[in-house]
Design a protein around this motif. Structure first.
Motif, PDB file in Angstrom:
ATOM      1  N   GLY A   1       0.778  -1.236   0.000  1.00 14.87           N
ATOM      2  CA  GLY A   1       0.000   0.000   0.000  1.00 14.87           C
ATOM      3  C   GLY A   1       0.802   1.275   0.000  1.00 14.87           C
ATOM      4  N   ARG A   2       2.125   1.184  -0.041  1.00 10.34           N
ATOM      5  CA  ARG A   2       2.957   2.389   0.012  1.00 10.34           C
ATOM      6  C   ARG A   2       3.300   2.960  -1.358  1.00 10.34           C
ATOM      7  N   ARG A   3       3.043   2.220  -2.460  1.00 10.14           N
ATOM      8  CA  ARG A   3       3.339   2.749  -3.794  1.00 10.14           C
ATOM      9  C   ARG A   3       2.589   1.966  -4.860  1.00 10.14           C
ATOM     10  N   ALA A   4       2.630   2.433  -6.099  1.00 12.86           N
ATOM     11  CA  ALA A   4       2.108   1.766  -7.301  1.00 12.86           C
ATOM     12  C   ALA A   4       0.725   1.152  -7.099  1.00 12.86           C
ATOM     13  N   HIS A   5      -0.267   1.994  -6.941  1.00 16.23           N
ATOM     14  CA  HIS A   5      -1.618   1.511  -6.665  1.00 16.23           C
ATOM     15  C   HIS A   5      -2.353   1.020  -7.909  1.00 16.23           C
ATOM     16  N   GLY A   6      -1.868   1.297  -9.104  1.00 20.60           N
ATOM     17  CA  GLY A   6      -2.614   0.989 -10.311  1.00 20.60           C
ATOM     18  C   GLY A   6      -2.426  -0.363 -10.958  1.00 20.60           C
ATOM     19  N   PRO A   7      -1.234  -0.985 -10.926  1.00 20.26           N
ATOM     20  CA  PRO A   7      -1.022  -2.191 -11.734  1.00 20.26           C
ATOM     21  C   PRO A   7      -1.913  -3.353 -11.318  1.00 20.26           C
ATOM     22  N   HIS A   8      -2.374  -4.083 -12.309  1.00 21.34           N
ATOM     23  CA  HIS A   8      -3.124  -5.321 -12.085  1.00 21.34           C
ATOM     24  C   HIS A   8      -2.148  -6.472 -12.318  1.00 21.34           C
ATOM     25  N   ILE A   9      -2.017  -7.352 -11.353  1.00 23.63           N
ATOM     26  CA  ILE A   9      -1.042  -8.430 -11.414  1.00 23.63           C
ATOM     27  C   ILE A   9      -1.719  -9.707 -11.878  1.00 23.63           C
ATOM     28  N   VAL A  10      -1.132 -10.348 -12.886  1.00 30.06           N
ATOM     29  CA  VAL A  10      -1.612 -11.640 -13.356  1.00 30.06           C
ATOM     30  C   VAL A  10      -0.476 -12.633 -13.196  1.00 30.06           C
ATOM     31  N   PHE A  11      -0.751 -13.719 -12.545  1.00 34.58           N
ATOM     32  CA  PHE A  11       0.233 -14.757 -12.272  1.00 34.58           C
ATOM     33  C   PHE A  11      -0.204 -15.961 -13.090  1.00 34.58           C
ATOM     34  N   SER A  12       0.586 -16.398 -14.046  1.00 39.54           N
ATOM     35  CA  SER A  12       0.142 -17.497 -14.914  1.00 39.54           C
ATOM     36  C   SER A  12       1.221 -18.560 -15.059  1.00 39.54           C
ATOM     37  N   ASP A  13       0.792 -19.721 -15.460  1.00 38.06           N
ATOM     38  CA  ASP A  13       1.695 -20.843 -15.735  1.00 38.06           C
ATOM     39  C   ASP A  13       2.582 -21.186 -14.539  1.00 38.06           C
ATOM     40  N   VAL A  14       1.985 -21.253 -13.351  1.00 40.07           N
ATOM     41  CA  VAL A  14       2.716 -21.631 -12.149  1.00 40.07           C
ATOM     42  C   VAL A  14       2.972 -23.134 -12.205  1.00 40.07           C
ATOM     43  N   GLU A  15       4.221 -23.503 -12.147  1.00 37.43           N
ATOM     44  CA  GLU A  15       4.584 -24.916 -12.180  1.00 37.43           C
ATOM     45  C   GLU A  15       4.864 -25.471 -10.785  1.00 37.43           C
ATOM     46  N   PHE A  16       5.305 -24.605  -9.892  1.00 33.48           N
ATOM     47  CA  PHE A  16       5.737 -25.079  -8.587  1.00 33.48           C
ATOM     48  C   PHE A  16       5.658 -23.935  -7.591  1.00 33.48           C
ATOM     49  N   ALA A  17       5.193 -24.202  -6.398  1.00 31.95           N
ATOM     50  CA  ALA A  17       5.218 -23.231  -5.316  1.00 31.95           C
ATOM     51  C   ALA A  17       5.681 -23.947  -4.057  1.00 31.95           C
ATOM     52  N   ASP A  18       6.597 -23.339  -3.327  1.00 30.32           N
ATOM     53  CA  ASP A  18       7.125 -23.926  -2.107  1.00 30.32           C
ATOM     54  C   ASP A  18       6.992 -22.900  -1.005  1.00 30.32           C
ATOM     55  N   PHE A  19       6.467 -23.317   0.125  1.00 36.16           N
ATOM     56  CA  PHE A  19       6.261 -22.397   1.234  1.00 36.16           C
ATOM     57  C   PHE A  19       6.996 -22.925   2.448  1.00 36.16           C
ATOM     58  N   SER A  20       7.505 -22.006   3.235  1.00 39.70           N
ATOM     59  CA  SER A  20       8.118 -22.395   4.495  1.00 39.70           C
ATOM     60  C   SER A  20       7.710 -21.398   5.553  1.00 39.70           C
ATOM     61  N   ILE A  21       7.699 -21.842   6.771  1.00 42.12           N
ATOM     62  CA  ILE A  21       7.382 -20.974   7.894  1.00 42.12           C
ATOM     63  C   ILE A  21       8.699 -20.708   8.616  1.00 42.12           C
ATOM     64  N   GLY A  22       9.019 -19.417   8.683  1.00 44.63           N
ATOM     65  CA  GLY A  22      10.325 -19.104   9.232  1.00 44.63           C
ATOM     66  C   GLY A  22      10.331 -18.084  10.289  1.00 44.63           C
TER      67      GLY A  22
END
Length: 67
Positions: free
Chosen positions: A46-67
Motif C-alpha cells: 500500500g505504500r506505492r504503485a496503486h494501479g497495476p493489475h497483477i496476473v500470475f500465470s503458468d505456475v509450475e511449482f510453489a514452495d512455502f516455508s514458515i520461518g
C-alpha cells in the motif's frame, strides 16, 4: 522460468489454506497468491504503485516455508 523468493505475511498462508480446505482449485489459489505477490513486490503493501493489475500465470511449482 522465473524464481520468485518473497516474504508474505501469515495472513496470506491462512487465506491459501482456508481456500484449499474449502475446495478451491488451483486457479483460485493462484489468484490469491498473485494478489499477495502484487502487494508485496509492486505496491509495498500500500505504500506505492496503486494501479497495476497483477496476473500470475503458468505456475509450475510453489514452495512455502514458515520461518
Amino acid at each position: 522460468m522465473r524464481w520468485i523468493t518473497q516474504y508474505l505475511p501469515g495472513e496470506v498462508a491462512r487465506e491459501l489454506f482456508a481456500a484449499r480446505d474449502a475446495g478451491a482449485g488451483g486457479q483460485q489459489q493462484t489468484v490469491i497468491l498473485a494478489r499477495a505477490l502484487g502487494h508485496a513486490c509492486f505496491r509495498e503493501w500500500g505504500r506505492r504503485a496503486h494501479g497495476p493489475h497483477i496476473v500470475f500465470s503458468d505456475v509450475e511449482f510453489a514452495d512455502f516455508s514458515i520461518g
